[in-house]
Design a protein around this motif. Sequence first.
Motif, PDB file in Angstrom:
ATOM      1  N   VAL A 147     -28.913  -6.771 -31.207  1.00 34.61           N
ATOM      2  CA  VAL A 147     -27.613  -6.564 -30.573  1.00 34.61           C
ATOM      3  C   VAL A 147     -27.350  -5.063 -30.504  1.00 34.61           C
ATOM      4  O   VAL A 147     -27.370  -4.377 -31.535  1.00 34.61           O
ATOM      5  N   ILE A 148     -27.126  -4.579 -29.293  1.00 40.70           N
ATOM      6  CA  ILE A 148     -26.779  -3.176 -29.078  1.00 40.70           C
ATOM      7  C   ILE A 148     -25.327  -3.118 -28.628  1.00 40.70           C
ATOM      8  O   ILE A 148     -24.932  -3.808 -27.685  1.00 40.70           O
ATOM      9  N   THR A 149     -24.545  -2.289 -29.315  1.00 39.57           N
ATOM     10  CA  THR A 149     -23.147  -2.073 -28.947  1.00 39.57           C
ATOM     11  C   THR A 149     -22.900  -0.564 -28.873  1.00 39.57           C
ATOM     12  O   THR A 149     -23.642   0.222 -29.462  1.00 39.57           O
ATOM     13  N   GLY A 150     -21.875  -0.187 -28.174  1.00 42.87           N
ATOM     14  CA  GLY A 150     -21.459   1.214 -28.120  1.00 42.87           C
ATOM     15  C   GLY A 150     -22.515   2.174 -27.622  1.00 42.87           C
ATOM     16  O   GLY A 150     -22.498   3.341 -27.999  1.00 42.87           O
ATOM     17  N   GLY A 151     -23.423   1.714 -26.778  1.00 42.83           N
ATOM     18  CA  GLY A 151     -24.450   2.600 -26.242  1.00 42.83           C
ATOM     19  C   GLY A 151     -23.867   3.605 -25.270  1.00 42.83           C
ATOM     20  O   GLY A 151     -23.032   3.265 -24.429  1.00 42.83           O
TER      21      GLY A 151
END
Length: 162
Positions: A147-151
Amino acid sequence: MKSINYILPFLCSFWILNAYSSDDDVASCPQIESATMTINGEIMDFEIFGRGIDLDNDGSGHTLSLYLSSGYYSPQQNTYAVTLKLPYKETGTNIVEEFNYLRVENATSAEGDFVQSQLESHVTVNKNTCFSATFSGSATIGGNDVVITGGEINHVYTDPFD
């Protein structure tokens, strides 16, 4: 006839003003150089180590590629690499065509494309001098949920593209 004499100069001045305005002036280049994202809850800084422009397969335009990496290679390898591909000079929501993710830890690697799973992106600047975008998403890569957030990527090219 008199109304044409008044309207014609107005239309000409309107055309001249619009002819010299540029869409490139709308969004300015980022002031801060950064490439960050939170991967499975861990905030990570990335280095942008390369870029390129390729002609599209059908010859209709160009594709921008940005290459990012984070981590170290010794004593034991612990690295992340991300490659973004999208239409050059286009901005907007969900225009990223590829978001390739590679994770190497010790002797094990796993890779996948977030666009094939779930990726939300917004490209705000995509010029010959700089690039800015935000993104988040999730994918199952190598049997693990990633899970990637705030990229966020804010990058000014050392040498502008011609």
